[in-house]
Design a protein around this motif. Structure first.
Motif, mmCIF file in Angstrom:
data_model
loop_
_atom_site.group_PDB
_atom_site.id
_atom_site.type_symbol
_atom_site.label_atom_id
_atom_site.label_comp_id
_atom_site.label_asym_id
_atom_site.label_seq_id
_atom_site.Cartn_x
_atom_site.Cartn_y
_atom_site.Cartn_z
ATOM 1 N N LEU A 194 0.821 -1.210 0.000
ATOM 2 C CA LEU A 194 0.000 0.000 0.000
ATOM 3 C C LEU A 194 0.857 1.262 0.000
ATOM 4 O O LEU A 194 0.464 2.288 -0.574
ATOM 5 C CB LEU A 194 -0.936 -0.005 1.210
ATOM 6 N N LEU A 195 2.034 1.209 0.622
ATOM 7 C CA LEU A 195 2.945 2.362 0.554
ATOM 8 C C LEU A 195 3.380 2.626 -0.878
ATOM 9 O O LEU A 195 3.427 3.784 -1.326
ATOM 10 C CB LEU A 195 4.169 2.117 1.445
ATOM 11 N N ALA A 196 3.679 1.546 -1.599
ATOM 12 C CA ALA A 196 4.083 1.708 -3.000
ATOM 13 C C ALA A 196 2.950 2.283 -3.829
ATOM 14 O O ALA A 196 3.150 3.187 -4.655
ATOM 15 C CB ALA A 196 4.524 0.356 -3.561
ATOM 16 N N VAL A 197 1.737 1.778 -3.602
ATOM 17 C CA VAL A 197 0.569 2.284 -4.332
ATOM 18 C C VAL A 197 0.352 3.759 -4.023
ATOM 19 O O VAL A 197 0.042 4.569 -4.911
ATOM 20 C CB VAL A 197 -0.678 1.455 -3.971
ATOM 21 N N SER A 198 0.535 4.135 -2.754
ATOM 22 C CA SER A 198 0.304 5.523 -2.346
ATOM 23 C C SER A 198 1.395 6.454 -2.880
ATOM 24 O O SER A 198 1.106 7.502 -3.476
ATOM 25 C CB SER A 198 0.242 5.591 -0.827
ATOM 26 N N GLN A 199 2.662 6.080 -2.708
ATOM 27 C CA GLN A 199 3.771 6.977 -3.076
ATOM 28 C C GLN A 199 3.938 7.107 -4.585
ATOM 29 O O GLN A 199 4.261 8.182 -5.094
ATOM 30 C CB GLN A 199 5.067 6.482 -2.432
ATOM 31 N N LEU A 200 3.702 6.012 -5.307
ATOM 32 C CA LEU A 200 3.867 6.046 -6.770
ATOM 33 C C LEU A 200 2.586 6.447 -7.481
ATOM 34 O O LEU A 200 2.559 6.472 -8.710
ATOM 35 C CB LEU A 200 4.338 4.675 -7.265
ATOM 36 N N ARG A 201 1.539 6.723 -6.724
ATOM 37 C CA ARG A 201 0.252 7.189 -7.264
ATOM 38 C C ARG A 201 -0.292 6.240 -8.324
ATOM 39 O O ARG A 201 -0.667 6.653 -9.420
ATOM 40 C CB ARG A 201 0.388 8.605 -7.815
ATOM 41 N N VAL A 202 -0.289 5.002 -8.005
ATOM 42 C CA VAL A 202 -0.753 3.967 -8.932
ATOM 43 C C VAL A 202 -2.278 3.964 -8.956
ATOM 44 O O VAL A 202 -2.925 4.090 -7.924
ATOM 45 C CB VAL A 202 -0.218 2.588 -8.470
ATOM 46 N N ARG A 203 -2.842 3.805 -10.172
ATOM 47 C CA ARG A 203 -4.298 3.771 -10.306
ATOM 48 C C ARG A 203 -4.841 2.348 -10.255
ATOM 49 O O ARG A 203 -5.950 2.134 -9.785
ATOM 50 C CB ARG A 203 -4.723 4.428 -11.625
ATOM 51 N N ASP A 204 -4.089 1.393 -10.794
ATOM 52 C CA ASP A 204 -4.562 0.012 -10.831
ATOM 53 C C ASP A 204 -3.562 -0.887 -10.111
ATOM 54 O O ASP A 204 -2.353 -0.751 -10.306
ATOM 55 C CB ASP A 204 -4.730 -0.469 -12.276
ATOM 56 N N THR A 205 -4.085 -1.802 -9.311
ATOM 57 C CA THR A 205 -3.204 -2.716 -8.597
ATOM 58 C C THR A 205 -3.878 -4.075 -8.487
ATOM 59 O O THR A 205 -5.102 -4.173 -8.425
ATOM 60 C CB THR A 205 -2.848 -2.175 -7.193
ATOM 61 N N PHE A 206 -3.042 -5.118 -8.486
ATOM 62 C CA PHE A 206 -3.523 -6.490 -8.383
ATOM 63 C C PHE A 206 -2.881 -7.140 -7.152
ATOM 64 O O PHE A 206 -1.690 -6.927 -6.888
ATOM 65 C CB PHE A 206 -3.152 -7.303 -9.635
ATOM 66 N N CYS A 207 -3.674 -7.936 -6.436
ATOM 67 C CA CYS A 207 -3.147 -8.619 -5.256
ATOM 68 C C CYS A 207 -3.902 -9.935 -5.087
ATOM 69 O O CYS A 207 -4.837 -10.238 -5.827
ATOM 70 C CB CYS A 207 -3.292 -7.758 -3.996
ATOM 71 N N SER A 208 -3.515 -10.715 -4.094
ATOM 72 C CA SER A 208 -4.206 -11.956 -3.744
ATOM 73 C C SER A 208 -4.907 -11.766 -2.410
ATOM 74 O O SER A 208 -4.695 -10.782 -1.701
ATOM 75 C CB SER A 208 -3.206 -13.118 -3.660
ATOM 76 N N TYR A 209 -5.749 -12.737 -2.054
ATOM 77 C CA TYR A 209 -6.450 -12.652 -0.772
ATOM 78 C C TYR A 209 -5.480 -12.719 0.396
ATOM 79 O O TYR A 209 -5.697 -12.075 1.425
ATOM 80 C CB TYR A 209 -7.478 -13.783 -0.656
ATOM 81 N N SER A 210 -4.421 -13.482 0.248
ATOM 82 C CA SER A 210 -3.466 -13.571 1.348
ATOM 83 C C SER A 210 -2.793 -12.233 1.599
ATOM 84 O O SER A 210 -2.548 -11.855 2.744
ATOM 85 C CB SER A 210 -2.417 -14.652 1.057
ATOM 86 N N VAL A 211 -2.501 -11.491 0.530
ATOM 87 C CA VAL A 211 -1.907 -10.155 0.677
ATOM 88 C C VAL A 211 -2.907 -9.214 1.340
ATOM 89 O O VAL A 211 -2.558 -8.447 2.258
ATOM 90 C CB VAL A 211 -1.472 -9.615 -0.704
ATOM 91 N N MET A 212 -4.160 -9.276 0.884
ATOM 92 C CA MET A 212 -5.185 -8.392 1.454
ATOM 93 C C MET A 212 -5.409 -8.698 2.932
ATOM 94 O O MET A 212 -5.564 -7.798 3.755
ATOM 95 C CB MET A 212 -6.481 -8.566 0.659
ATOM 96 N N GLU A 213 -5.407 -9.977 3.282
ATOM 97 C CA GLU A 213 -5.603 -10.364 4.679
ATOM 98 C C GLU A 213 -4.428 -9.928 5.542
ATOM 99 O O GLU A 213 -4.608 -9.474 6.681
ATOM 100 C CB GLU A 213 -5.783 -11.881 4.753
ATOM 101 N N LEU A 214 -3.206 -10.028 4.987
ATOM 102 C CA LEU A 214 -2.019 -9.600 5.719
ATOM 103 C C LEU A 214 -2.074 -8.102 6.012
ATOM 104 O O LEU A 214 -1.732 -7.656 7.115
ATOM 105 C CB LEU A 214 -0.767 -9.936 4.903
ATOM 106 N N CYS A 215 -2.532 -7.322 5.034
ATOM 107 C CA CYS A 215 -2.648 -5.870 5.243
ATOM 108 C C CYS A 215 -3.749 -5.546 6.247
ATOM 109 O O CYS A 215 -3.594 -4.660 7.089
ATOM 110 C CB CYS A 215 -2.931 -5.166 3.920
ATOM 111 N N THR A 216 -4.870 -6.261 6.146
ATOM 112 C CA THR A 216 -5.993 -5.978 7.040
ATOM 113 C C THR A 216 -5.630 -6.277 8.489
ATOM 114 O O THR A 216 -5.928 -5.503 9.392
ATOM 115 C CB THR A 216 -7.217 -6.813 6.624
ATOM 116 N N LYS A 217 -4.962 -7.423 8.713
ATOM 117 C CA LYS A 217 -4.619 -7.808 10.082
ATOM 118 C C LYS A 217 -3.342 -7.121 10.561
ATOM 119 O O LYS A 217 -3.208 -6.775 11.727
ATOM 120 C CB LYS A 217 -4.453 -9.327 10.170
#
Length: 1496
Positions: A1151-1174
């Protein structure tokens, strides 16, 4: 060295020799039948760390035993009946009783149009002997002739009698009178018509309910229990009300209890009133009547004049005061009680709160609050022992009102003036005291007792028990309530008796102490419970210093318990040689509401006591049937004497209208007498249902014009007016239409080797509701020295005994360590607290045995599949059975870009290296978020050339050879892939082995290399070294590896020529992956499919060279590999690569990379999303994230979208600018790596014009889904399952829903297999050995009818299509695809199709400590594996909770529950559970579980 036995222990053998319990014999006979048959299920397995051997505590017998809430019942062997038990031959079937039905509110209220029922009442006229005492009764009994009986026929065809009696005592609630008008109509009922109309309008619903959505048709679904045609039914005549003898008029009886105290305090001040004992049995203090009188006067003066000010005293006459005294201080309690009576305040005796969280203490506090208690009287020692805060003040207990604590010792009180004297009045209808009662559900009620009722009860007891002045009575009971209060505090003062109070603390040390006191004081009367008799038996030796010849009455307070008969008989058998006479034993029946109901009279000794052997089956149907003792399933009951003087008793049906029972029918006893409770304080509705009952005869007439009081006791009236009790309403358990009594089940369980196993006989039995029926739960404390095998053997035998004797199955049998169940103040098991702990998962049992298969008999019938309809009758155009064919497609692929002219991806890379050589295609980020490396078009082209040269030079490879690429996620993997294409080889990407887990990850690498027939392995120097390490050599045979090439040092030269395929259908690469079912498969991807795939993704995601896309996916298979390696080269956009493994050390990296590089589109997996959420949680704001520019966050997966996780993620990061609609999902599978992918979420425009829920979410009926039907329901409706759309269908993709068995097309209301037709479908599974592939039709299937020419690929996933009201960019309505689950993982159970994720969701919701869950079938059994976060001691709490949740939500019985540590359930790189791997580990016993429970 052998321990010497404590005194009680050493006598067990002798006691057991003398006790020959019939019930124990019956249980042993039942168990003997099962000796030959082995238990069908394996013994539960447990980790050794859970098996803790503790030393046996010092054995102090009279602790507690039964599951009652009041006190500990008799001990281990108590619930048996002696072999030599006799019963009178004249006791016929019409005279014996049973357990009966459950409590419900009585409909005794009625309409106001009163009519006379004189004719109906004529034949049920009763005489009331107690009315003769006009001076006692005329003030509180009124008579009226306004009686009505309203006969209304219900819709079931039965008659419902609603009876209204405007007759009752003048003062029903304390000192308040009812206000009535002249015509007898209550004032409150006069309401104007307009107000009534307004009230009725407000009652109307604002809008009609959605019946189709919210009517729970549960009853239609569950199997209806059919009544047993052979069940016994009552055959006797209707019973008549039974009257006790007249209450005799004695000239010297005082007009009130205070007057009695005044008389004895002045006439015989030296006479002993009460002797208290210390813990050694020595007299501690002797309270004389003079002392009691003077100290009570002093306390009364201080209560009225020293609390508050003269103008505003804290207490006035009629106010309520709490009495808080310990059980070892009867003297202070007695002084406080009579001080309150003299001060005319109302005492409310309660237990001492030892901690702020005592069992039931909060409910006591609610009672005090409702009574308006502001002052608590207590002793000095008790006040010092109460918990204190840091400032020394007594804290406010949970749920309690703010109290002023007032110490009652004389040294703390002021002396009253000489001219002050309490006003002593005759007994009237003012409230005398409030006695608390704990209900079945744990709530506490206050029963108010009037002064006239108090006096009349004492007179009635005096007459029944033959009390005379100066008699000595030994009291072992709790003196604050029930029989102990009535005999030891109240009636004793009326008759100037001397009470020896034996405290519970002394009984724990010396169970024989009460017998010794009877002998020492030559006591005439003793008040005990069957528990005290039993523990005296256990501790008894041939003592010479005891004799019971002085006893003329041994009052058994719990004689109404059917199992007390065994204690009475055994006690008589042992102590007859000590002077105990058989006629001395006098069992009685009582309840807080009706006070004493019946008592065995001394003059009845001429005839033997009545007893009978009753059939358990008859009892379960509330019918009295006499049986023989030879039968196993029988219950022997004894009489509790005759009705009390001045009282009338009848037996009514417990539910509904109080209709009189028949003579051979079990019902609830009701009492009409002056000497009963008056109301539940402050609870008008409950009071009406309990204290204002008007029994109705079968003809509709009232039994009496006076109100009766429900006693809560179940039983019948036998010959000669003898009362028999078979159970209590609070202990009633209704299972499948049959009634069982908790005390009976406790006794059966105790009869199974009690002394060897159950700790001090402590067993609790209660019921829980599962699937609309009550289920029996048994919880017992096991002895500390019990082994695991002992536990399992005992549990198995108890289940067999209960099933055979009672004919009912046990839902759950749990064993807890000794002394861990919640206790009542006198040491008994606190039943409601135990039940609450069970329901909340807080019991922490050490062994659990569930038996849902035997006791849950109302499951829905298994589904019978109907034969499919033929194609000719259902196919009409695009309709199937009246529904639209479930078919949809994405938009067409167009060739408009420059790179579309190239057929091969290698040509596209060469073209880009020439046209845009310095354009950056790939940027790789490190764990710190810094750019570790990047590749331009030219750099990638040159590195690929050098890789190709390496392959051709060192490897000596040929065109079409397979190359295994074993690289970590990064730039090297991409360069190696294109190097293979340049050399004409076929690349296979393989996840490298984990350095810390080589033994489990390296075999997978070896398997892929072998199955793919790879001619060479390319990797980095680090991994090359890892493959040759000692751990690797010990794991796999390194000699079988193909050549391994290290690409860290590439040659400088180019290959002679770059390879160009001659056929677009030639193999480009192999996509190897492990499915969620554990199958390793390699899918062949042709150059044509790769080009079409990249073109489709480019159009869907609008990818151009100016775009930047952040990718946090594993680059080894599926869509993750395509996005990581292929799409940037084809579309020219820049891919920011974030290896998911780096998030383990830095969860915010993505999410830091998405925020700092101002990315509009991003792809991830559920495991990545769960890791960020928790992992991130509340740290997000501090990191300065800005996600407002994110247009699309796409989760790539091969499963049903996880709505809860995506919603949690959206909600968590909403405040950081993330739009909830930007989070979407993609779906792909092995045959087609991307079927749905939604990036631009704003392409759909809602045309309906109304606001609504997210259009991509629907709610379907879960029950219909099990039958492969799709029925949409409203959000929040019962059994609704939310499903999220799996993304927009990719361009060039066509989808149809087909029947997986018949291969015919289905309508859009059916659940079926998703079939896909697309240019980027895989070509087939790769089989390197030439054998026939099992799933050969996965890529080349055709419909059995309809469009039979199109070739489809079968995804292996079940789903459905739904045409929405949304339109896409072309103006056409949008078809949404909903994926439900994998066909291979779907479980066929009971003829229905279940999806693991639905059951797992229910299980995870069950308890906060369940972190993850997986389910799978095993030999027609459902296995549930749960990961526990918490201590291992909590593991067994989850077993019953999981079993119940799955039963209620899915109608499935869990066969095995496996509790494991966190991390046991295998999960692949996409975050998907590998259930079949888990199943293999379970079958091979590789899970190292904390506990495995096999449900019987």
């Amino acid at each position: 060295m052998a321990k010497s036995k404590s005194r009680p222990e050493s006598n067990r053998e002798s006691v057991e020799r003398t006790e020959n319990y019939v019930h124990s014999e019956a249980v042993q006979a039942v168990l003997a039948r099962h000796v030959e048959s082995n238990v069908a299920v394996p013994m539960p397995s447990k980790r050794r760390s859970l098996v803790v051997q503790t030393s046996m505590d010092a054995y102090t017998p009279p602790d507690s035993s039964s599951g009652s809430e009041e006190e500990a019942g008799p001990g281990n062997d108590m619930p048996g009946m002696e072999h030599w038990m006799t019963r009178p031959a004249h006791l016929g079937p019409a005279h014996l009783g049973s357990t009966s039905s459950s409590s419900s509110s009585t409909q005794s209220g009625g309409s106001g149009n009163a009519g006379r029922l004189a004719d109906s009442l004529a034949h049920t006229h009763l005489s009331h002997p107690h009315l003769a005492h006009a001076h006692l009764t005329h003030t509180h009994l009124t008579q009226s002739h306004h009686v009505s009986a309203h006969h209304s026929q219900t819709h079931h065809g039965e008659y419902n009698f609603t009876v209204c009696m405007c007759v009752y005592r003048m003062c029903k609630y304390g000192n308040a009178e009812r206000m009535e008008t002249g015509d007898g109509v209550p004032v409150s009922s006069r309401v104007s018509a307009k107000i009534q109309q307004l009230v009725n309008t407000l009652k109307m619903p604002r809008r009609p309910p959605l019946r189709e959505f919210f009517v729970d048709d549960f009853e239609e679904l569950l199997e209806v229990q059919q009544p047993d045609p052979k069940q016994p039914r009552p055959e006797g005549a209707e019973m008549l009300a039974v009257s006790g003898e007249a209450l005799g008029v004695v000239t010297n009886w005082p007009p009130s209890l205070e007057a009695a105290l005044q008389r004895w305090g002045t006439i015989s001040p030296k006479a002993p009133c009460l002797t208290s004992l210390d813990t050694t049995g020595k007299p501690l203090y002797v309270l004389t009547y003079g002392k009691l009188w003077s100290r009570s006067i002093k306390l009364a003066y201080n209560i009225l004049h020293k609390l508050g000010s003269k103008q505003e005293p804290m207490l006035r006459p009629g106010d309520r005061v709490a009495l808080v005294f310990p059980n070892n201080d009867p003297v202070a309690f007695m002084v406080a009680f009579y001080g309150c009576l003299l001060a005319e305040v109302v005492p409310v005796p309660i237990e001492v709160p030892l901690t702020r969280k005592d069992a039931g203490s909060q409910q006591i506090g609610f009672l005090l609050g409702s009574c308006g208690v502001t002052v608590a009287l207590t002793s000095d020692a008790c006040h010092k022992g109460l918990p204190k805060s840091a400032t020394g003040e007594i804290p406010q207990f949970r749920g309690w009102p703010k109290l002023l604590w007032f110490v009652t010792e004389s040294k703390h009180l002021s002396k009253p003036p000489r001219d002050w004297f309490p006003h002593i009045k005759d007994a009237n209808s003012d409230t005398a005291y409030i006695e608390y009662k704990t209900c079945k559900d744990g709530s506490v009620l206050g029963v108010t007792v009037m002064r006239i009722a108090l006096l009349t009860h004492c007179q009635s007891l005096t007459q029944s028990c033959g009390y005379t002045e100066a008699e000595t009575i030994v009291n072992v009971l709790d003196f604050k309530k029930d029989v102990g209060l009535w005999h030891g505090i109240l009636t004793s003062v009326m008759n100037m008796m001397h009470v020896i109070s034996v405290p519970y603390s002394l009984m724990k040390v010396n169970p024989l102490s009460w017998i010794q006191k009877v002998y020492h004081f030559k006591a005439k009367v003793a008040c005990v419970k069957s528990r005290d008799m039993h523990w005296a038996l256990v501790a008894h030796r041939e003592q010479k210093d005891i004799s019971l010849s002085s006893l003329r009455m041994l009052l058994v307070a719990d004689g109404s318990n059917p199992w007390s008969i065994s204690s009475c008989d055994a006690f008589l058998n042992v102590f007859q040689s000590k002077g105990l006479r058989s006629e001395v034993i006098c069992p009685c029946a009582s309840s807080p509401e009706a006070l004493t109901v019946a008592i065995r009279r001394l003059e009845d000794s001429s005839q033997p006591p009545g007893r009978g052997v009753l059939s358990m089956q008859g009892l379960s149907y509330s019918v009295v049937r006499v049986d023989t003792e030879e039968r196993l399933s029988v219950l022997t009951v004894q009489d509790v004497g005759t009705v009390m003087p001045g009282a009338v008793v009848c037996v009514v049906k417990p539910e509904g209208v109080p209709l009189l029972c028949k003579t051979d029918e079990i019902g609830e006893l009701c009492v009409c007498s002056v000497a009963t409770g008056t109301s539940y304080y402050g609870l008008t509705g409950m009071t009406k249902n309990t204290f204002e009952v008007f029994p109705v005869a079968s003809g509709g007439g009232l039994v009496s014009e006076y109100a009766f009081v429900r006693t809560g006791l179940l039983g019948f009236v036998g010959p000669g007016g003898l009362v028999f009790i078979s159970g209590k309403m609070d202990g009633l358990i209704m299972v499948s239409g049959r009634r069982h009594n908790a005390d009976d089940i406790v006794a059966t369980a105790l009869a199974v080797e009690p002394m060897k196993f159950v700790y001090r006989g402590r067993i609790a039995v209660f019921s829980v509701t599962v699937l609309r029926d009550e289920r029996i739960v048994v919880v017992a404390e096991q002895r500390p020295d019990s082994t695991e095998e002992d536990s399992f053997q005992w549990m198995s035998r108890v289940l067999q005994a209960i099933d055979s004797i009672h004919g009912v199955g046990v839902f759950c049998l749990g064993l807890v360590p000794a002394n861990t169940l919640p206790k009542t103040p006198l040491g008994g098991i606190h039943l409601s607290e135990t039940k609450q702990l069970y329901l909340e998962g807080g019991l922490h049992p050490c062994n659990v045995l569930m038996c849902p298969h035997t006791c849950v008999t109302n499951l829905p019938k298994p589904r019978q599949k109907q034969p499919e309809i033929g194609p000719a009758s259902v196919m009409v155009g695009n309709l199937v059975s009246g529904k639209r064919i479930a078919m949809a497609s994405g938009r067409d692929l167009g060739q408009t870009d420059d790179n579309d002219q190239f057929l091969f991806l290698s040509e596209v890379l060469q073209w880009r290296s020439q046209t845009t050589p310095d354009h950056i295609l790939y940027t790789l980020l490190s764990s710190r978020g810094l750019v570790s490396s990047s590749l331009t078009c030219l750099q990638l082209h040159k590195r690929a050339e050098r890789v190709a040269a390496l392959l051709l030079e060192r490897g000596g490879l040929q065109e079409g050879d397979h190359i295994a690429l074993v690289y970590p996620p990064g730039i090297d993997l991409i360069a190696a892939f294109y190097g293979c294409l340049y050399a004409g080889c076929v690349p296979i990407t393989v996840r490298p082995p984990h350095p810390q887990n080589i033994s489990t990850t390296l075999p997978t690498v070896k398997m892929i290399v072998e199955v793919s027939r790879s001619a060479c392995v390319m990797t980095t120097a680090v991994i090359c070294k890892l493959l040759r390490s000692k751990e690797a050599v010990a794991t796999v045979d390194i000699r079988n590896w193909p050549p391994v090439l290290d690409t860290d040092d590439l040659p400088k030269k180019k290959p002679p020529a770059l390879y160009k395929p001659c056929n677009p259908d030639a193999l480009a690469y192999l996509d190897f992956s492990v499915s969620t079912t554990g199958m390793l498969a390699g899918v062949q991807m042709s150059h044509n499919a790769v080009g079409a795939f990249c073109r489709s993704v480019k159009l869907q995601c609008e990818l151009y060279p100016s775009r930047e896309v952040a990718i946090c996916l594993d680059p080894y298979c599926g869509l993750g590999f395509v996005l990581w390696c292929l799409c940037s080269v084809y579309s020219g956009h820049q891919s920011i690569l974030i290896p998911p493994v780096e998030l383990e050390s830095n969860p915010a990296l993505w999410l830091l990379a998405v925020s700092q590089l101002r990315v509009r589109d991003t792809f991830c997996s559920y495991s990545v999303m769960e890791l960020c959420t928790k992992g991130l949680g509340l740290q997000t704001e501090a990191r300065g994230l800005d996600l407002s520019r994110v247009r699309a966050c796409v989760v790539v997966a091969e499963e049903r979208p996880r709505m809860s996780l995506t919603h949690s993620f959206s909600k968590l990061f909403k405040d950081l600018g993330l739009h909830p609609r930007s989070v979407s999902t993609a779906f792909g599978c092995r045959v087609n790596l991307a079927i749905c992918l939604q990036v631009c979420v704003c392409v759909c425009v809602c045309v309906c014009g109304t606001s609504g829920p997210d259009p991509t979410t629907v709610y379907v009926d879960m029950r219909a889904l099990r039958h492969d039907r799709v029925r949409l329901v409203e959000r929040g409706s019962p059994h609704s399952l939310p499903l999220m759309e799996s993304g927009k269908i990719l361009p060039g993709v066509r989808i149809i829903i087909a029947n997986p068995e018949t291969k015919g097309p289905l309508g859009d209301s059916h659940l079926g297999e998703i079939w896909v037709h697309s240019a980027h479908n895989g070509s087939g599974y790769y089989s390197g050995y030439g054998e026939e592939v099992l799933q050969s039709d996965h890529f080349t299937s055709r419909l059995s009818f309809g469009d039979t020419s199109t070739v489809w690929a079968r995804t292996g996933y079940l789903g459905f299509l739904r045409r929405t009201e949304l339109t896409d960019a072309s103006g056409e309505r949008h078809d949404a695809l909903y994926v439900v689950g994998a066909l291979e993982e779907a479980m066929e159970l009971r003829g229905m199709r279940y999806h693991p994720i639905d059951i797992e969701t229910s299980v995870i919701r069950t308890h906060k400590n369940i972190m993850e869950c997986a389910v799978f079938p095993w030999t027609n059994l459902l296995v549930v594996v749960i990961e526990l976060e918490g201590s291992e001691q909590e593991a067994l709490d989850l077993v019953p909770m999981v079993t119940k949740a799955v039963l209620e939500e899915h109608y499935l019985i869990v066969g095995v529950v496996v509790v494991t540590d966190i991390g046991v359930i295998p999960i692949n790189s996409r975050g998907e559970k590998q259930r079949m791997h888990l199943r293999d580990g379970f079958l091979q016993d590789q899970l190292d579980p904390i506990y495995v429970a096999y449900n019987m």
